[in-house]
Design a protein around this motif. Structure first.
Motif, mmCIF file in Angstrom:
data_model
loop_
_atom_site.group_PDB
_atom_site.id
_atom_site.type_symbol
_atom_site.label_atom_id
_atom_site.label_comp_id
_atom_site.label_asym_id
_atom_site.label_seq_id
_atom_site.Cartn_x
_atom_site.Cartn_y
_atom_site.Cartn_z
ATOM 1 N N ILE A 21 0.865 -1.180 0.000
ATOM 2 C CA ILE A 21 0.000 0.000 0.000
ATOM 3 C C ILE A 21 0.899 1.227 0.000
ATOM 4 C CG2 ILE A 21 -1.628 1.356 1.382
ATOM 5 C CD1 ILE A 21 -2.831 -1.231 2.388
ATOM 6 N N TRP A 22 0.543 2.224 -0.796
ATOM 7 C CA TRP A 22 1.345 3.431 -0.837
ATOM 8 C C TRP A 22 0.434 4.642 -0.973
ATOM 9 C CZ3 TRP A 22 1.834 6.020 -5.775
ATOM 10 C CH2 TRP A 22 1.271 5.300 -6.853
ATOM 11 N N TYR A 23 1.008 5.808 -0.805
ATOM 12 C CA TYR A 23 0.231 7.045 -0.778
ATOM 13 C C TYR A 23 0.789 8.025 -1.809
ATOM 14 C CZ TYR A 23 -1.079 5.103 3.753
ATOM 15 O OH TYR A 23 -1.509 4.275 4.751
ATOM 16 N N GLU A 24 -0.118 8.862 -2.330
ATOM 17 C CA GLU A 24 0.332 9.897 -3.259
ATOM 18 C C GLU A 24 -0.511 11.147 -3.100
ATOM 19 O OE1 GLU A 24 -1.233 11.215 -6.159
ATOM 20 O OE2 GLU A 24 -3.048 10.013 -6.079
ATOM 21 N N TYR A 25 0.067 12.257 -3.521
ATOM 22 C CA TYR A 25 -0.626 13.535 -3.495
ATOM 23 C C TYR A 25 -0.425 14.220 -4.837
ATOM 24 C CZ TYR A 25 -1.739 18.394 -2.356
ATOM 25 O OH TYR A 25 -2.274 19.661 -2.363
ATOM 26 N N LYS A 31 6.915 9.455 0.283
ATOM 27 C CA LYS A 31 7.893 8.550 0.890
ATOM 28 C C LYS A 31 7.547 8.298 2.346
ATOM 29 C CE LYS A 31 11.690 10.177 -2.022
ATOM 30 N NZ LYS A 31 13.050 10.739 -2.031
ATOM 31 N N TRP A 32 7.427 7.025 2.710
ATOM 32 C CA TRP A 32 7.108 6.694 4.099
ATOM 33 C C TRP A 32 8.274 7.007 5.034
ATOM 34 C CZ3 TRP A 32 10.498 3.399 6.329
ATOM 35 C CH2 TRP A 32 11.217 2.528 5.506
ATOM 36 N N ASN A 33 9.502 7.094 4.491
ATOM 37 C CA ASN A 33 10.679 7.333 5.324
ATOM 38 C C ASN A 33 11.034 8.816 5.440
ATOM 39 O OD1 ASN A 33 11.245 7.103 2.539
ATOM 40 N ND2 ASN A 33 13.407 6.748 2.920
ATOM 41 N N VAL A 34 10.125 9.692 5.035
ATOM 42 C CA VAL A 34 10.268 11.138 5.255
ATOM 43 C C VAL A 34 9.139 11.567 6.189
ATOM 44 C CG1 VAL A 34 10.199 13.422 4.176
ATOM 45 C CG2 VAL A 34 11.344 11.524 3.009
ATOM 46 N N PRO A 35 9.419 12.310 7.271
ATOM 47 C CA PRO A 35 8.359 12.714 8.198
ATOM 48 C C PRO A 35 7.204 13.410 7.492
ATOM 49 C CG PRO A 35 10.516 13.232 9.120
ATOM 50 C CD PRO A 35 10.756 12.791 7.704
ATOM 51 N N ARG A 69 7.607 -7.572 3.758
ATOM 52 C CA ARG A 69 6.624 -8.367 4.498
ATOM 53 C C ARG A 69 6.536 -7.936 5.959
ATOM 54 N NH1 ARG A 69 4.942 -13.030 1.937
ATOM 55 N NH2 ARG A 69 4.453 -13.982 3.947
ATOM 56 N N ASP A 70 7.649 -7.597 6.565
ATOM 57 C CA ASP A 70 7.658 -7.201 7.974
ATOM 58 C C ASP A 70 7.720 -5.678 8.063
ATOM 59 O OD1 ASP A 70 8.015 -6.844 10.679
ATOM 60 O OD2 ASP A 70 9.410 -8.521 10.908
ATOM 61 N N VAL A 71 6.547 -5.050 8.015
ATOM 62 C CA VAL A 71 6.478 -3.594 7.942
ATOM 63 C C VAL A 71 7.076 -2.948 9.186
ATOM 64 C CG1 VAL A 71 4.930 -1.608 7.780
ATOM 65 C CG2 VAL A 71 4.472 -3.672 6.437
ATOM 66 N N ASP A 72 6.679 -3.443 10.359
ATOM 67 C CA ASP A 72 7.160 -2.833 11.601
ATOM 68 C C ASP A 72 8.683 -2.859 11.680
ATOM 69 O OD1 ASP A 72 4.617 -2.282 12.380
ATOM 70 O OD2 ASP A 72 4.440 -3.916 13.820
ATOM 71 N N ARG A 73 9.262 -3.973 11.312
ATOM 72 C CA ARG A 73 10.717 -4.092 11.399
ATOM 73 C C ARG A 73 11.402 -3.155 10.415
ATOM 74 N NH1 ARG A 73 14.299 -9.698 11.084
ATOM 75 N NH2 ARG A 73 16.338 -8.705 11.404
ATOM 76 N N THR A 74 10.849 -3.033 9.206
ATOM 77 C CA THR A 74 11.444 -2.149 8.204
ATOM 78 C C THR A 74 11.444 -0.698 8.672
ATOM 79 O OG1 THR A 74 10.745 -3.620 6.404
ATOM 80 C CG2 THR A 74 11.291 -1.342 5.815
ATOM 81 N N VAL A 75 10.308 -0.248 9.192
ATOM 82 C CA VAL A 75 10.193 1.142 9.646
ATOM 83 C C VAL A 75 11.070 1.374 10.872
ATOM 84 C CG1 VAL A 75 8.613 2.916 10.494
ATOM 85 C CG2 VAL A 75 7.880 1.349 8.685
#
Length: 278
Positions: A21-25, A31-35, A69-75
């Motif tokens: 799942i991803w987001y766009e504007y 980017k999920w890794n940018v605040p 697959r492991d979202v929590d661990r990646t973040v």
């Protein structure tokens, strides 16, 4: 947040979850890794609530980092990596390396579960001065576009017993954004047509960069600076002797533009300052 459910754990008749799942504007992948506050400063245009689109198809693999697959661990790993990098820049790792595994876990869990007190018990140690001295270098990243390489260079908060300022940093690292005034009290000003934001506000250029790092950094201990507009001047060369600067060492993230159809979600700006309890 998305995570594939193993086939043997799916409820019969349940529609399989998308792999990513991803987001766009407005066609720009977020980017999920940018605040999120930084994303908003770059793209939001000042309107709230900020509406972004949820996408479940056509994941732009060449533009965004996959969560896997492991979202929590990646973040978590991404967050801890940034905190550790910031710690080495500020204290040569002398504080972060002395954290116990339980404290590192508490730092993440406090952020992950939105429990500020748990987070701050550990993080305030990472924001402290050693022997009441300034940080060795300021951990910062300048974004001029979400999908262009951000600017990150070694920059000292003090030179010859004089505190360096936001204006000094921009003049060194992004000279197209500011110009000299000839006034010793206020030596720099933002060029016409340039917008500067840190945590949604535009601090005075005479603000000491040490103070900004302590009070306006994000949860990962980095100071995110957004500069938008026509930046026609070239970036300062490696090894410039401008006050506060040392040598250049750029860093990059992935980026690009893409879009596909699905639902809409409303999101608000979140600051998450590392050095401010507000």
């Amino acid at each position: 947040r998305s995570q594939c459910i193993p086939r043997d754990r799916r409820v019969p008749g349940q529609v399989p979850l998308p792999r990513e799942i991803w987001y766009e504007y407005e066609g720009v992948p977020l980017k999920w890794n940018v605040p999120i506050g930084v994303l908003y400063d770059i793209l939001g245009g000042g309107s709230l609530p900020w509406e972004v689109n949820i996408r479940i198809n056509d994941f732009p693999e060449d533009k965004l980092l996959a969560l896997g697959r492991d979202v929590d661990r990646t973040v978590k790993n991404s967050f801890i990596h940034n905190v550790k990098e910031a710690g080495y820049m500020k204290h040569q790792g002398n504080v972060f390396n002395h954290l116990q595994p339980a404290q590192t876990a508490q730092l993440w869990q406090g952020l992950h579960r939105d429990k500020f007190d748990e987070f701050w018990v550990v993080n305030h140690r990472l924001m402290e001065h050693i022997n009441n001295e300034t940080y060795q270098y300021i951990p910062f990243r300048i974004y001029t576009d979400l999908h262009k390489q951000y600017i990150q260079k070694p920059f000292k908060p003090r030179v010859d017993d004089e505190l360096t300022t936001l204006g000094d940093l921009l003049f060194k690292c992004l000279p197209g954004s500011v110009e000299e005034t000839g006034d010793s009290e206020d030596p720099h000003k933002i060029k016409e047509g340039i917008t500067l934001k840190i945590q949604g506000v535009c601090p005075p250029l005479v603000t000491p960069i040490q103070w900004l790092s302590e009070h306006l950094s994000h949860a990962d201990n980095f100071l995110y600076i957004v500069v938008l507009g026509d930046l026609t001047a070239p970036v300062a060369a490696s090894g410039s002797t401008t006050k506060g600067g040392v040598t250049a060492s750029g860093s990059a993230t992935t980026g690009g533009v893409a879009a596909s159809g699905s639902a809409t979600v409303t999101a608000g700006q979140s600051s998450g300052a590392a050095g401010n309890e507000e």
